[in-house]
Write an enzyme that holds these catalytic residues in place. Structure first.
Site, short mmCIF file in Angstrom:
data_model
loop_
_atom_site.label_atom_id
_atom_site.label_comp_id
_atom_site.label_asym_id
_atom_site.label_seq_id
_atom_site.Cartn_x
_atom_site.Cartn_y
_atom_site.Cartn_z
CB SER A 13 -0.92 0.01 1.23
OG SER A 13 -1.79 1.13 1.20
CD GLU A 14 -0.93 5.41 -3.23
OE1 GLU A 14 -0.89 6.63 -3.46
OE2 GLU A 14 -1.46 4.60 -4.00
CG ASN A 15 -0.76 3.71 3.68
OD1 ASN A 15 -0.76 2.74 2.93
ND2 ASN A 15 -1.29 3.67 4.88
N GLY A 16 2.83 3.13 2.84
CA GLY A 16 4.00 2.60 3.53
C GLY A 16 3.83 1.26 4.19
CB SER B 264 5.94 3.63 0.35
OG SER B 264 4.85 3.01 -0.30
#
Length: 218
Positions: free
Chosen positions: A50-53, A92
């Site tokens: 997930s791109e939020n890390g 990320s």
């Protein structure tokens, strides 16, 4: 245009999950694609990003078991698979931009026959002008699949000759999963791979504005 039901949203997500090869690192975009994590058994080695890390997203938690500190990029509660990691957003996006994602599954407003993707804006003046990380994902992942309803809520086609909405990525989409079909984006256009139960090729084609080919023919 009015589309029959075909696969449910869960069935669409399960179909994508079954097609992801063992060992792939996969980003799940906001919205419908997040359901895919619910259909990959723990014994399968698929790493969801997930791109939020978050690296190692698991299925959605049971009601009442949500952890407010564990969310995906769409702010939905998540669980973690064994071996998961939490990283900073710069790390990320280094994964995304560095070409380390085997696959990204995004939602979509439109996909064109040449693989162009529009998924962040319909061009309405009241929309926030923010593409977010979708542009990075569309350009940085090794493969892009799109998971979306076959037609929009007003019945207009989403599989089109050319996108009329602002583009997210050029020529990046290689496969589309809808409630009616699985369709590859080949050099010669859209190629039908599978139909939902009870759905015919002619019905699928009638809900598109680009030709629908069959493998090995027209």
């Amino acid at each position: 245009m009015t589309a029959p039901d075909g696969w449910s949203r869960d069935e669409m997500a399960a179909r994508v999950a079954a097609d992801i090869p063992e060992g792939w690192v996969v980003n799940l975009g906001i919205g419908l694609p997040t359901l895919i994590a619910n259909f990959v058994p723990v014994q399968r080695e698929v790493m969801f990003h997930s791109e939020n890390g978050v690296i190692g997203v698991g299925p959605a938690p049971e009601p009442g078991d949500e952890d407010p500190w564990l969310i995906n990029a769409g702010k939905q509660p998540i669980t973690l698979r064994q071996g998961a990691s939490i990283v900073g957003q710069s790390d990320s996006f280094a994964i995304i931009r560095g070409g380390h994602l085997d696959l990204c599954v995004l939602g979509g407003y439109q996909v064109a026959a040449n693989g162009d993707l529009a998924n962040w804006s319909t061009g309405r003046p009241d929309e926030a002008p923010a593409v977010g990380g979708a542009m990075d994902l569309g350009a940085g992942a090794k493969r892009v699949w799109v998971l979306m309803e076959h037609v929009a809520r007003d019945g207009t086609a989403r599989l089109v000759r050319r996108c009329s909405y602002p583009l997210t990525a050029y020529g990046s989409v290689s496969r589309v999963y809808t409630n009616l079909a699985v369709i590859d984006v080949a050099p010669n256009g859209f190629v039908l791979r599978a139909c939902a139960p009870g759905i015919t090729r002619d019905r699928i084609a009638s809900l598109m504005t680009a030709p629908l080919l069959v493998e090995g023919g027209s």
